[in-house]
Write a protein that holds these residues in place. Sequence first.
Motif, PDB file in Angstrom:
ATOM      1  N   GLU A  55       0.806  -1.100   0.055  1.00 28.53           N
ATOM      2  CA  GLU A  55      -0.061   0.159  -0.032  1.00 28.53           C
ATOM      3  C   GLU A  55       0.701   1.255   0.113  1.00 28.53           C
ATOM      4  OE1 GLU A  55      -1.336   1.892   3.187  1.00 28.53           O
ATOM      5  OE2 GLU A  55       0.996   1.773   3.603  1.00 28.53           O
ATOM      6  N   HIS A 101      -3.225  -2.253  -8.816  1.00 31.97           N
ATOM      7  CA  HIS A 101      -2.674  -0.764  -9.079  1.00 31.97           C
ATOM      8  C   HIS A 101      -3.484  -0.155  -8.163  1.00 31.97           C
ATOM      9  CE1 HIS A 101      -0.682  -2.789 -12.401  1.00 31.97           C
ATOM     10  NE2 HIS A 101      -0.036  -1.779 -12.364  1.00 31.97           N
ATOM     11  N   GLN A 102      -3.103   0.862  -7.539  1.00 30.35           N
ATOM     12  CA  GLN A 102      -4.051   1.895  -6.774  1.00 30.35           C
ATOM     13  C   GLN A 102      -3.696   3.213  -7.040  1.00 30.35           C
ATOM     14  OE1 GLN A 102      -2.924   1.426  -2.508  1.00 30.35           O
ATOM     15  NE2 GLN A 102      -4.498  -0.323  -2.163  1.00 30.35           N
ATOM     16  N   GLY A 115      -4.641   7.062  -5.351  1.00 26.91           N
ATOM     17  CA  GLY A 115      -5.196   7.493  -3.924  1.00 26.91           C
ATOM     18  C   GLY A 115      -4.593   8.823  -3.648  1.00 26.91           C
ATOM     19  N   GLU A 117     -15.225   3.404   3.199  1.00 22.95           N
ATOM     20  CA  GLU A 117     -15.277   2.716   2.152  1.00 22.95           C
ATOM     21  C   GLU A 117     -16.278   2.963   0.923  1.00 22.95           C
ATOM     22  OE1 GLU A 117     -13.095  -1.435   3.860  1.00 22.95           O
ATOM     23  OE2 GLU A 117     -15.105  -1.486   3.033  1.00 22.95           O
ATOM     24  N   VAL A 162     -12.808   1.557  -2.935  1.00 24.92           N
ATOM     25  CA  VAL A 162     -11.942   2.547  -2.271  1.00 24.92           C
ATOM     26  C   VAL A 162     -11.972   2.257  -0.812  1.00 24.92           C
ATOM     27  CG1 VAL A 162     -12.001   5.021  -1.781  1.00 24.92           C
ATOM     28  CG2 VAL A 162     -12.732   4.277  -4.154  1.00 24.92           C
ATOM     29  N   ALA A 220      -7.471   5.151  -0.783  1.00 22.16           N
ATOM     30  CA  ALA A 220      -6.742   4.230  -2.121  1.00 22.16           C
ATOM     31  C   ALA A 220      -7.850   3.410  -2.659  1.00 22.16           C
ATOM     32  CB  ALA A 220      -5.381   3.439  -1.586  1.00 22.16           C
ATOM     33  N   ALA A 221      -7.589   3.369  -3.932  1.00 21.51           N
ATOM     34  CA  ALA A 221      -8.867   2.796  -4.678  1.00 21.51           C
ATOM     35  C   ALA A 221      -8.046   1.868  -5.737  1.00 21.51           C
ATOM     36  CB  ALA A 221      -9.433   3.824  -5.591  1.00 21.51           C
ATOM     37  N   GLY A 222      -8.679   0.619  -5.783  1.00 22.54           N
ATOM     38  CA  GLY A 222      -8.078  -0.379  -6.676  1.00 22.54           C
ATOM     39  C   GLY A 222      -8.636  -0.297  -8.182  1.00 22.54           C
ATOM     40  N   ARG A 244     -10.452  -3.474  -9.755  1.00 23.04           N
ATOM     41  CA  ARG A 244     -11.610  -3.571  -9.330  1.00 23.04           C
ATOM     42  C   ARG A 244     -12.486  -2.591  -9.835  1.00 23.04           C
ATOM     43  NH1 ARG A 244     -11.319  -4.774  -2.960  1.00 23.04           N
ATOM     44  NH2 ARG A 244      -9.815  -6.722  -3.293  1.00 23.04           N
TER      45      ARG A 244
END
Length: 419
Positions: free
Chosen positions: A80, A124-125, A127, A267, A280, A303-305, A308
């Motif tokens: 992260e 990958h994130q 953020g 989230e 998120v 952070a966001a994937g 996804r």
Amino acid sequence: MIKAITGTKDILPSEISKWYLLENTVKNIFSNYNYKEIRTPVFEETLLFSRSIGEGTDIVGKEMYTFSDRSETSITLKPEMTAGVVRAFIEHSLGKQQPLNKLFYISPMFRQERPQAGRLRQFHQFGGEALGSSSMLLDAELIHIAYEILRNLGLKDVRVKINSLGVPSSRENYKNILRKYLADKKNKLSEESRKRLDSNILRLFDSKIESDQEILRNAPLLIDYIDDESKKDFEQVKEFLGKLNVPFETDPALVRGLDYYTKTTFEIVSGKVGSQSALVGGGRYDLLAEQLGGDPTPGVGFAAGIERILLACENEGTLNQHDEKIDLYIVKLDKDLTSELLDLALNFRRKNISVDFDYLNRSVKAQMREANKLNARYVLFLGGEEYKSGSVNLKNMKTGDQKLFALKDFSEMVKIISQ
Ligand code: HAM
């Protein structure tokens, strides 16, 4: 045959336009809120993560890619970004240069989890992290940014969940209350949850097992035990979110899987991606900088994937790929015009026109087929009688119109193609 490692994924040219679109949306929206990009190394000293994310967490306990390098330093591929960003913030005294640092990132991350749809080992994130203010305006702003990005990508089936974890003292007090409540129910808990009783009791609320959930349904809730300041701050976050028109729900079971959180956690989940529904995750971490050896500095982030989010976009039918196009395909009519072809292609490319041509010695017919396949907007025919008299034919592939241009009128052609 050597294959990619389980849980890693190639991003192929056919998918890349979606990544560009997402990355551009992320960069645009963050810069509209005056966040600046930060890039930190892919690997860090292992201690950084165990100290910040926490020894008792799944990430540190089970999921990190950790190895010793040749100098016997324990290295970990970053699972992260928050820890690395705070490390860089301290190391470069960013807090001394300005009181508030608003930062964003887009980067690969590594966690050795069991791969499934929406869960990878290299993912990958993107953020954002705001360091230097305890104002709840930033908590609301970051939730707003994440929500705006998802909405801009066309996602509709998303829900924002928020909670407050309070400060460590009120949380410790609550953990004891929860332990007391569970004391005579231990045997009914799943094995996984029983293990968490000692290591990370709050994570019991993450259990997907029905019998665990049944026991926890009547459990005392942290939100009822948090300190007064955290309560007041939580009310403010809600108020600001209301002002920003971000729909949200409070979720007292939202505990998050990392130890550094204080006060706000949140989230954003999607109803369209199956069990790995969190797109998120984020929250406030007012004690982290101090824990890592820096001056006390409040912070908040998310952070966001990316994988996804792209899955959610696919399942919601958004972010449809536009047809890839090139501006110009040069069809060579005569084999011996290679150096003229190279000159011409270079001149167009320097005018910001995308150009391709044949490298495989194909017939004129095959070159035309290729031009169609590449969705060329224009085709230029180089050679033949026209070329001998200093001209070339330029064909508009949409209308089928073809026009003769003297080569010295190069800029005329550029003008037409650039329209
Ligand atoms: P996190 O909840 O561990 O938080 O991860 C954030 C997001 O990364 C998740 O919601 C998910 O979309 C994505 N993600 C996590 N693991 C995987 C995986 N194995 N495969 C695919 N996607 C995954 C953090 O990372 C915190 N650093 C967030 C934060 C920033 N808190 C404060 N600032």
